[in-house]
Design an enzyme around this catalytic site. Structure first.
Site, PDB file in Angstrom:
ATOM      1  N   GLY A 125       3.347 -12.381  54.526  1.00 24.31           N
ATOM      2  CA  GLY A 125       2.252 -11.657  55.499  1.00 24.31           C
ATOM      3  C   GLY A 125       0.934 -10.826  54.922  1.00 24.31           C
ATOM      4  N   GLY A 152       6.644 -13.905  54.864  1.00 23.06           N
ATOM      5  CA  GLY A 152       6.823 -13.515  56.552  1.00 23.06           C
ATOM      6  C   GLY A 152       7.514 -15.159  56.894  1.00 23.06           C
ATOM      7  N   GLU A 174      10.442 -10.690  46.887  1.00 21.81           N
ATOM      8  CA  GLU A 174       9.928  -9.190  47.699  1.00 21.81           C
ATOM      9  C   GLU A 174      10.730  -7.901  46.451  1.00 21.81           C
ATOM     10  OE1 GLU A 174       9.983 -11.487  51.556  1.00 21.81           O
ATOM     11  OE2 GLU A 174      11.043 -10.695  50.049  1.00 21.81           O
ATOM     12  N   ASP A 179      12.465  -9.030  54.506  1.00 25.05           N
ATOM     13  CA  ASP A 179      12.177  -7.930  55.989  1.00 25.05           C
ATOM     14  C   ASP A 179      11.832  -9.223  56.924  1.00 25.05           C
ATOM     15  OD1 ASP A 179      10.182  -9.022  55.255  1.00 25.05           O
ATOM     16  OD2 ASP A 179       8.924  -7.573  56.286  1.00 25.05           O
TER      17      ASP A 179
END
Length: 363
Positions: free
Chosen positions: A74, A122, A145, A153
């Protein structure tokens, strides 16, 4: 390209849409950034999904990427730049991205994500929640991450927590890159199709062949899975209740795989490790993807108020010195109850889909 896309949400042709026979196509077209998602791309994908799903000629939808990646993540630079001064802007990006992730999970038509090349962050959110997930011999899959002071996420906690034998715990905590065989072993992909067979696969779908039949025709043996071979060790050690126990058990085991895993974990943000383990364990007992996305969204707000995310992105993306200084620097220095207390539930992103009685509550 669709005629109906609002012009005010188009910055450039970073997402291409078309209908080829019975196949709807979404193609990420930002190769210089490894097709990393910005807000315009998230909005355009969401808009195009509605157009393709409502088109009676379309029997399936395929997501592909230009160049070396499906999608590498992302808009982390934007979040790093605005997280302290305008956290509402970062949270707004995550809100729209997470709603898109959930939308993909409820598609009424087959969603074929072609994870050819790099698929991280993402990109994982655009892929693993769909009905059909394809990897190739070129796939590099990761949720990296914890190496930037963040946590998996985009519904990653939901998907990783459902991997067999806690393989997803290993993937989410180490942040390690894996290939086709390991991605399939973890239940995050359904089939390996050689990259040179992808045009024929898509052509068959254009002709109206079902996705299941086409995948069966073109699927190949992905080869041995290192994670599957070490599943017993992973299940035992990553089933322990806290990171201190996991570190101690890896040291005590002493095998090559345990030693390598320990080395990977020791380079990650201690705060991120504790937070990620907490989120994965909570996801194990969650009853919907939306509940996990709501929990991740609340954790996002806590991350923006902390230290390690900004330091991790600085070291990996901004200055690229790959030498983050974590704070706290050691696992034993973390006040876990205080850390988890910073996660305050926010209003649900999915009020119509997640009832108040079912919505997650932190203990």
């Amino acid at each position: 390209m669709s005629e109906a896309i609002p012009k005010d949400i188009i910055a450039e042709d970073t997402v291409l849409m078309g209908v080829e026979g019975a196949l709807g196509r979404l193609h990420l077209n930002r190769p210089d950034a490894l097709n990393s998602l910005d807000l315009d791309m998230v909005r355009k994908i969401a808009w195009e999904i509605e157009a393709l799903e409502s088109n009676p000629a379309v029997r399936a939808i395929a997501l592909t990427g230009e160049g070396r990646a499906l999608c590498a993540g992302g808009d982390i630079k934007m979040i790093w730049q605005t997280g302290r001064s305008a956290p509402e802007k970062a949270l707004a990006f995550w809100a729209e991205e997470y709603r898109l992730n959930a939308r993909i999970s409820h598609m009424g038509k087959p969603w074929l994500a072609v994870m050819d090349g790099i698929c991280m962050g993402g990109g994982v959110g655009l892929s693993v929640h769909g009905s059909h997930r394809v990897v190739t011999e070129r796939t590099t899959f990761a949720m990296p991450e914890t190496g930037i002071g963040y946590f998996p996420d985009v519904g990653g906690t939901w998907a990783l927590a459902r991997a067999p034998r806690r393989l997803g715990f290993w993937i989410g905590l180490t942040g390690a890159s894996i290939g086709a065989a390991d991605t399939i072993a973890a239940g995050l992909a359904d089939a390996m199709v050689p990259s040179n067979a992808l045009p024929a696969l898509l052509s068959d779908l254009e002709s109206g062949r079902s996705v299941n039949a086409a995948l069966k025709a073109y699927a190949a043996d992905p080869g041995p899975s290192v994670l599957k071979e070490n599943a017993g060790l992973i299940e035992t050690i990553f089933g322990l209740p806290d990171m201190a126990g996991i570190f101690a058990a890896l040291r005590a085991d002493g095998s090559d795989f345990a030693t390598k895993t320990l080395s990977q974990l020791e380079r990650k943000s201690p705060t991120s490790l504790v937070l990620t383990l907490h989120l994965l364990r909570a996801a194990e007992t969650s009853t919907s993807l939306e509940m996990c996305l709501d929990r991740e969204y609340a954790a996002d707000a806590a991350i923006l108020a902390g230290h390690d995310f900004y330091e991790g992105v600085r070291a990996a993306v901004i200055d690229k010195d790959h030498n983050p200084v974590w704070s706290p620097a050691r696992l034993e220095e973390i006040d876990q109850p205080a850390l988890l207390a910073t996660i305050k539930p926010l209003p649900s992103l999915f009020p119509a889909a997640v009832s108040e009685s079912a919505r997650w509550k932190e203990k």
